[in-house]
Design a protein around this motif. Sequence first.
Motif, short mmCIF file in Angstrom:
data_model
loop_
_atom_site.label_atom_id
_atom_site.label_comp_id
_atom_site.label_asym_id
_atom_site.label_seq_id
_atom_site.Cartn_x
_atom_site.Cartn_y
_atom_site.Cartn_z
N GLU A 145 0.81 -1.22 0.00
CA GLU A 145 0.00 0.00 0.00
C GLU A 145 0.85 1.28 0.00
N SER A 146 2.15 1.13 0.18
CA SER A 146 3.01 2.31 0.29
C SER A 146 2.92 3.17 -0.97
N ARG A 147 2.88 4.48 -0.76
CA ARG A 147 2.82 5.52 -1.79
C ARG A 147 1.48 5.60 -2.51
N LEU A 148 0.55 4.72 -2.20
CA LEU A 148 -0.77 4.84 -2.84
C LEU A 148 -1.52 6.07 -2.33
N THR A 149 -1.23 6.50 -1.12
CA THR A 149 -1.89 7.69 -0.61
C THR A 149 -1.51 8.93 -1.42
N TRP A 150 -0.36 8.90 -2.07
CA TRP A 150 0.01 10.02 -2.94
C TRP A 150 -0.95 10.14 -4.12
N LEU A 151 -1.43 8.99 -4.62
CA LEU A 151 -2.40 9.04 -5.72
C LEU A 151 -3.69 9.72 -5.26
N ALA A 152 -4.15 9.36 -4.08
CA ALA A 152 -5.36 10.00 -3.55
C ALA A 152 -5.15 11.49 -3.32
N THR A 153 -3.97 11.85 -2.84
CA THR A 153 -3.67 13.26 -2.60
C THR A 153 -3.64 14.05 -3.91
N ILE A 154 -2.99 13.49 -4.91
CA ILE A 154 -2.91 14.18 -6.21
C ILE A 154 -4.29 14.28 -6.84
N ALA A 156 -7.10 14.52 -5.35
CA ALA A 156 -7.91 15.51 -4.65
C ALA A 156 -7.37 16.93 -4.83
N ALA A 157 -6.05 17.07 -4.94
CA ALA A 157 -5.46 18.41 -4.95
C ALA A 157 -5.34 19.00 -6.35
N ALA A 201 -5.80 21.30 -17.35
CA ALA A 201 -4.63 20.55 -16.89
C ALA A 201 -4.89 19.90 -15.54
N GLY A 202 -5.56 20.61 -14.65
CA GLY A 202 -5.88 20.02 -13.35
C GLY A 202 -6.74 18.78 -13.46
#
Length: 262
Positions: A145-154, A156-157, A201-202
């Motif tokens: 699961e490591s680094r998958l939270t970055w996908l959710a953050t990107i 959303a942001a 782009a977003g």
Amino acid sequence: MVVSLLALALLLQDDLAAVPVTAAPQNSSALLEMVHNSGPTALTVLVLLLVCSIFSWTIMITKWQTFRKAQVQSQRFLRAFRKSTRLGEIATVADQFKPSPLVAVFTEIADEYQRQTGGRGLPRNPQGLERAAQTAASEALSGMESRLTWLATIAAAAPFIGLFGTVMGIIDAFHGLGTAGAATLRAVAPGISEALITTAAGLVVAVPALVGYNQFAARLRDMGGRMDDFARELLNAIENAAAAPPAAPPAAEEQRRRTTTF
């Protein structure tokens, strides 16, 4: 924001009517022109979104390869496990299937069983084996699961980062109107182009990251269920093997048969 755009459209109505009709440029040329007309704020937003996009795609490609290897090796390990009749045989070949998280579950249960019984008999503490399986499964899932939270953050942001560029573009458009003193295309075109391109782009960055995160999260849940099922299957195999009576040696069996016959 919509009201502001409508006001701009009304102000530009006369100016647009005076513009001669020309052939529409190609989509790529229009996109390059918008980027060229963008100011420092919009360019900063675009660069930030580009970095986020590259980072998210790197994570998705890497995770796809990791999950693919784990799935293939898990299938192979299960076939080898179900064909074997002894834990020792599986333990000797378990390292060949190392990318599989099932190997970690098997190793943890086998080690705990060895500590409790020395490799023979029923386990003194079956709950200890279950806790060992849960610990191994949790650690394996955490690694996958490591680094998958970055996908959710990107995911959303990124739309909000693009929205920031949109807001700044509208501000520049109104500032251009105030500076020029008249509603001209030259005054508002750069701000409008910034607003359009940063918003697009977003979304382009956010949508793939969101889809990738949901897909990997579903595969993680599936992998967690497979590890739980395998742990129960392994515990049942250990209990059945420990409860089975030991096989008589060939010589003793032959002597027993002769004694019974004669």
